[in-house]
Motif scaffolding. Structure first.
Motif, PDB file in Angstrom:
ATOM      1  N   ARG A  87       0.908  -1.337   0.118  1.00  0.00           N
ATOM      2  CA  ARG A  87       0.042  -0.031   0.054  1.00  0.00           C
ATOM      3  C   ARG A  87       0.764   1.357  -0.142  1.00  0.00           C
ATOM      4  O   ARG A  87       0.360   2.396  -0.499  1.00  0.00           O
ATOM      5  N   LEU A  88       2.199   1.076   0.560  1.00  0.00           N
ATOM      6  CA  LEU A  88       2.916   2.340   0.784  1.00  0.00           C
ATOM      7  C   LEU A  88       3.620   2.667  -0.527  1.00  0.00           C
ATOM      8  O   LEU A  88       3.827   3.809  -0.802  1.00  0.00           O
ATOM      9  N   VAL A  89       4.224   1.738  -1.388  1.00  0.00           N
ATOM     10  CA  VAL A  89       4.997   1.795  -2.607  1.00  0.00           C
ATOM     11  C   VAL A  89       4.131   1.765  -3.711  1.00  0.00           C
ATOM     12  O   VAL A  89       3.587   0.524  -3.974  1.00  0.00           O
ATOM     13  N   ASP A  90       3.949   2.723  -4.694  1.00  0.00           N
ATOM     14  CA  ASP A  90       2.984   2.489  -5.961  1.00  0.00           C
ATOM     15  C   ASP A  90       3.657   1.573  -6.698  1.00  0.00           C
ATOM     16  O   ASP A  90       4.792   1.672  -7.105  1.00  0.00           O
ATOM     17  N   GLY A  91       2.594   0.811  -7.197  1.00  0.00           N
ATOM     18  CA  GLY A  91       3.149  -0.227  -8.099  1.00  0.00           C
ATOM     19  C   GLY A  91       3.957  -1.483  -7.845  1.00  0.00           C
ATOM     20  O   GLY A  91       4.567  -2.336  -8.415  1.00  0.00           O
ATOM     21  N   LEU A  92       3.935  -1.749  -6.596  1.00  0.00           N
ATOM     22  CA  LEU A  92       5.003  -2.598  -5.734  1.00  0.00           C
ATOM     23  C   LEU A  92       4.253  -4.066  -6.015  1.00  0.00           C
ATOM     24  O   LEU A  92       3.181  -4.426  -5.805  1.00  0.00           O
ATOM     25  N   THR A  93       5.070  -4.889  -6.633  1.00  0.00           N
ATOM     26  CA  THR A  93       4.762  -6.516  -6.902  1.00  0.00           C
ATOM     27  C   THR A  93       5.382  -7.083  -5.905  1.00  0.00           C
ATOM     28  O   THR A  93       6.721  -7.064  -5.486  1.00  0.00           O
TER      29      THR A  93
END
Length: 200
Positions: free
Chosen positions: A10-16
């Motif tokens: 949720r904190l880092v945009d686009g994190l996989t």
């Protein structure tokens, strides 16, 4: 490190999330730990081994225990790993510094409990080295983090250095995006860290 994988996504945009199961708890040098690095399709959460390759000049044997933190960005040994392709964020909720022989460690946590911290890290992938003689050669993804002069809370305990800590989404994006390392190699403002009696 006690923040959940779901919270990180949720904190880092686009994190996989490619880390598998992450158990919260303490992390020590030469162990696997979660990092966020640049993947082919954007940022990815993975596990890597704490300890970048040591400069050959400091090794007395074939064994390389790894370097846990990096200060001298001008060193040719480290310059090859300072570009965007080797940037990572190391999630951390608290960290410790040794107080001296027989005195244990001092723990530090954000003064504001809502603050999210990442160490500014560098990483390399598929590095083969002899970490432990009994295990033989191993090929690992490795990481370490940058240090800088200490702030007011760290200096009495560790007068030489503290980790480079990034606390704002703009900083996280800039670090992964390849901003010059020197621009973020600075201590947290005085008062940003609290001395605590145990990890949080």
């Amino acid at each position: 490190m006690t923040i959940s994988q779901e919270a990180l996504t949720r904190l880092v945009d686009g994190l996989t999330d490619r880390a598998g199961n992450l158990a919260p708890g303490s992390v020590y040098p030469d162990q696997l730990a979660p990092i966020i690095r640049n993947g082919d399709d954007g940022p990815e959460l993975v596990k890597a081994r704490w300890g970048m390759p040591s400069p050959p000049s400091v090794l007395k044997t074939a064994r390389d225990p790894g370097v846990t933190n990096v200060r001298n960005l001008g060193s040719p040994h480290w310059r090859r790993w300072l570009g965007q392709g080797h940037r990572c964020l190391v999630p951390v909720t608290s960290f410790s510094e040794p107080r001296g022989k027989g005195l244990g460690v001092q723990w530090f946590a954000p003064t504001d409990a809502e603050t999210t911290m990442f160490f500014a890290g560098i990483e390399t992938r598929g590095w083969t080295s002899l970490r432990k003689v009994k295990d033989g050669e191993a090929t690992d993804d490795l990481f370490a983090f940058l240090t800088c002069p200490p702030n007011a809370e760290i200096a009495p305990i560790h007068p030489k250095a503290m980790p480079v800590i990034l606390t704002r989404p703009k900083e996280w994006a800039a670090w992964l995006g390849g901003i010059r390392a020197e621009e973020l190699q600075r201590p947290l403002p005085d008062g940003a860290l609290a001395l605590v009696g145990f990890p949080v």
